[in-house]
Enzyme design. Sequence first.
Site, PDB file in Angstrom:
ATOM      1  CE  LYS A  54      16.711   7.451  -2.392  1.00 24.59           C
ATOM      2  NZ  LYS A  54      17.233   6.457  -1.444  1.00 24.59           N
ATOM      3  CD  GLN A  98      17.304   5.572   2.185  1.00 24.99           C
ATOM      4  OE1 GLN A  98      16.633   5.818   1.190  1.00 24.99           O
ATOM      5  NE2 GLN A  98      18.611   5.769   2.231  1.00 24.99           N
ATOM      6  CG  ASP A 121      18.721   0.882  -3.872  1.00 22.53           C
ATOM      7  OD1 ASP A 121      19.091   1.890  -4.513  1.00 22.53           O
ATOM      8  OD2 ASP A 121      18.386   0.918  -2.680  1.00 22.53           O
TER       9      ASP A 121
END
Length: 292
Positions: A54, A98, A121
């Site tokens: 990422k 995460q 997200d």
Amino acid sequence: MSARLIDGKAFAAGLRRRVAEGVAAFKAETGLTPGLAVVLVGEDQASQIYVRNKGRETVAAGMASFEHRLSAGTTQAELLALVAQLNADPAVHGILVQLPLPRHIDEAAVLAAIDPRKDVDGFHVTNAGLLATGGKGLVPCTPLGCLMLLEDTLGDLSGLEAVVIGRSNIVGKPMAQLLLGKSCTVTIAHSRTRDLPGVVRRADIVVAAVGRPEMVRGDWIKPGATVIDVGINRVPAEGGKTRLVGDVAFDEAMRVAGAVTPVPGGVGPMTIACLLANTLSAARALAGGTIF
Ligand code: NDP
């Protein structure tokens, strides 16, 4: 008959290029650089690889990447304090924590603490609620990527029968909402579904997000259907090695379906590309002063 292969890798490369162009235009217009902060707690190996990828892709798209690697012993209070700091930081437009988090940390509490405008997200209840009510918010990356591949393959999805296997908050449920938003007739299947093969056989679109290697067999699939395989499962291979397979028996599906995503090289590359797209969207919205 052999199905068409849906090349997620190529589509994602095109999307990343378009995001990079958008980032350049945004910088020229506002003088700001979109920034993505990724927070990793603990030593989970798969998560470390995701975070590294990422960061690399974020920089390649012309954005700023801020990585926060915290030890497995980080307390919930410490993590919440970092989230608050990132919420307040004008250089940060997107925040991604995460998952999974270590057991002693309440995942829901952490996700709820992220400013919904920076929730790239799309897991915050505000964004989930906006998606469910047809509002404009940040959409979870994996289902967003699946939708892009479906529209690229099929064009208008209106009226099609779609079966989503899996009802997680990060894939199954938002996927179903997106398909409903495109006027599909949507069925959400899960572990309690009776006669799953019979349900899947009705589908023009099958999205498998289960986490069970090659569970969906070729004879479950309606001839000509489009099959999106979200699953990523590592299974033993020859010579003591391992390989990745999806939730769909790929070779069988290729003989029956109209189009199929491979694993790897299908949905996977779309997830990071959509994360970059969401970060640019968040930066634009924050710079414009509107909520989304
Ligand atoms: P979860 O484990 O959160 O959800 C799995 C879902 O599958 C649940 O709703 C479960 O039902 C359902 N399920 C389990 N067994 C069966 C069964 N035998 N029949 C029907 N349904 C079943 O997984 P995620 O949604 O997080 O992920 C799904 C897969 O997608 C995983 O392989 C994951 O690695 C992959 N993934 C891939 C991404 C990518 O970038 N390509 C991103 C995210 C995930 P119930 O609710 O009843 O338990």
